[in-house]
Design a protein around this motif. Sequence first.
Motif, mmCIF file in Angstrom:
data_model
loop_
_atom_site.group_PDB
_atom_site.id
_atom_site.type_symbol
_atom_site.label_atom_id
_atom_site.label_comp_id
_atom_site.label_asym_id
_atom_site.label_seq_id
_atom_site.Cartn_x
_atom_site.Cartn_y
_atom_site.Cartn_z
ATOM 1 N N GLY A 1 0.836 -1.191 0.000
ATOM 2 C CA GLY A 1 0.000 0.000 0.000
ATOM 3 C C GLY A 1 0.869 1.238 0.000
ATOM 4 N N VAL A 2 0.256 2.370 -0.317
ATOM 5 C CA VAL A 2 0.957 3.645 -0.312
ATOM 6 C C VAL A 2 0.136 4.674 0.443
ATOM 7 N N VAL A 3 0.837 5.682 0.962
ATOM 8 C CA VAL A 3 0.176 6.825 1.585
ATOM 9 C C VAL A 3 0.777 8.063 0.932
ATOM 10 N N TYR A 4 -0.077 8.910 0.375
ATOM 11 C CA TYR A 4 0.353 10.172 -0.225
ATOM 12 C C TYR A 4 0.051 11.285 0.770
ATOM 13 N N ILE A 5 1.081 12.049 1.186
ATOM 14 C CA ILE A 5 0.923 13.075 2.218
ATOM 15 C C ILE A 5 1.331 14.436 1.638
ATOM 16 N N LEU A 6 0.338 15.266 1.385
ATOM 17 C CA LEU A 6 0.555 16.570 0.764
ATOM 18 C C LEU A 6 1.279 17.527 1.709
ATOM 19 N N GLY A 7 2.326 18.170 1.191
ATOM 20 C CA GLY A 7 3.054 19.184 1.951
ATOM 21 C C GLY A 7 4.188 18.669 2.814
ATOM 22 N N LEU A 8 4.381 17.358 2.888
ATOM 23 C CA LEU A 8 5.427 16.799 3.747
ATOM 24 C C LEU A 8 6.772 16.667 3.037
ATOM 25 N N ALA A 9 6.785 16.592 1.715
ATOM 26 C CA ALA A 9 8.042 16.396 0.988
ATOM 27 C C ALA A 9 9.041 17.498 1.332
ATOM 28 N N LYS A 10 10.271 17.096 1.561
ATOM 29 C CA LYS A 10 11.387 17.988 1.863
ATOM 30 C C LYS A 10 11.249 18.744 3.190
ATOM 31 N N VAL A 11 10.341 18.311 4.040
ATOM 32 C CA VAL A 11 10.201 18.896 5.382
ATOM 33 C C VAL A 11 10.734 17.849 6.359
ATOM 34 N N TYR A 12 11.884 18.148 6.985
ATOM 35 C CA TYR A 12 12.514 17.166 7.869
ATOM 36 C C TYR A 12 12.598 17.625 9.319
ATOM 37 N N GLU A 13 12.329 18.876 9.604
ATOM 38 C CA GLU A 13 12.338 19.410 10.963
ATOM 39 C C GLU A 13 11.028 20.150 11.209
ATOM 40 N N ASN A 14 10.651 20.262 12.465
ATOM 41 C CA ASN A 14 9.444 21.005 12.853
ATOM 42 C C ASN A 14 8.196 20.573 12.083
ATOM 43 N N ARG A 15 8.065 19.291 11.903
ATOM 44 C CA ARG A 15 6.885 18.757 11.214
ATOM 45 C C ARG A 15 5.662 18.913 12.098
ATOM 46 N N GLU A 16 4.524 19.057 11.459
ATOM 47 C CA GLU A 16 3.286 19.262 12.200
ATOM 48 C C GLU A 16 2.267 18.195 11.812
ATOM 49 N N THR A 17 1.071 18.620 11.416
ATOM 50 C CA THR A 17 0.002 17.718 10.995
ATOM 51 C C THR A 17 -0.231 17.908 9.500
ATOM 52 N N TYR A 18 -0.377 16.790 8.777
ATOM 53 C CA TYR A 18 -0.542 16.829 7.327
ATOM 54 C C TYR A 18 -1.693 15.913 6.916
ATOM 55 N N ASP A 19 -2.362 16.290 5.845
ATOM 56 C CA ASP A 19 -3.452 15.480 5.296
ATOM 57 C C ASP A 19 -2.993 14.745 4.049
ATOM 58 N N GLY A 20 -3.629 13.617 3.809
ATOM 59 C CA GLY A 20 -3.337 12.845 2.617
ATOM 60 C C GLY A 20 -4.340 11.728 2.481
ATOM 61 N N TYR A 21 -3.926 10.687 1.771
ATOM 62 C CA TYR A 21 -4.778 9.505 1.649
ATOM 63 C C TYR A 21 -3.917 8.267 1.456
#
Length: 149
Positions: free
Chosen positions: A55-75
């Motif tokens: 399976g896969v999970v696509y998470i919008l806005g997370l690419a290239k974010v490696y510090e101070n991550r928050e909450t992200y939506d995807g499917y």
Amino acid sequence: MKLNVLKALGLAALITTGGSALADEVWNSNVGRIVYADEIGPTAVFAYGPAEDPGVVYILGLAKVYENRETYDGYWAKKKAKVECTTERPGIFGEMTRYWGRYEIKFLDKSFPSRWEAQWSYCDGDVEKVKIEATPAVGEAAVPAPEKK
């Protein structure tokens, strides 16, 4: 066609061996091993599941974010699941599927590596009661997680 087969084998090997992922991000979770497998523009792609049922999970806005991550939506998406949706979404390698659901991931730690938890649903339905909880597989990325019984 040959290229798709090679990509499928590569994804299956990545999932089952926990091989080198982007930023070496591999997590053990209450649903098995999860790997940060790719980035498509601003979207991070996580891979999970056994080689015969990935399976896969696509998470919008997370690419290239490696510090101070928050909450992200995807499917999430698979070739088969318990519930079939009335609409299709891109799944593994962009193949359309009717087996998908919403996914909201919340990172619990500000720096790498981070624990996270996710809420998910089938299709656009209500959030499932069981959250996905993940902890970094630091120092064990090359060793597959034991199978749950």
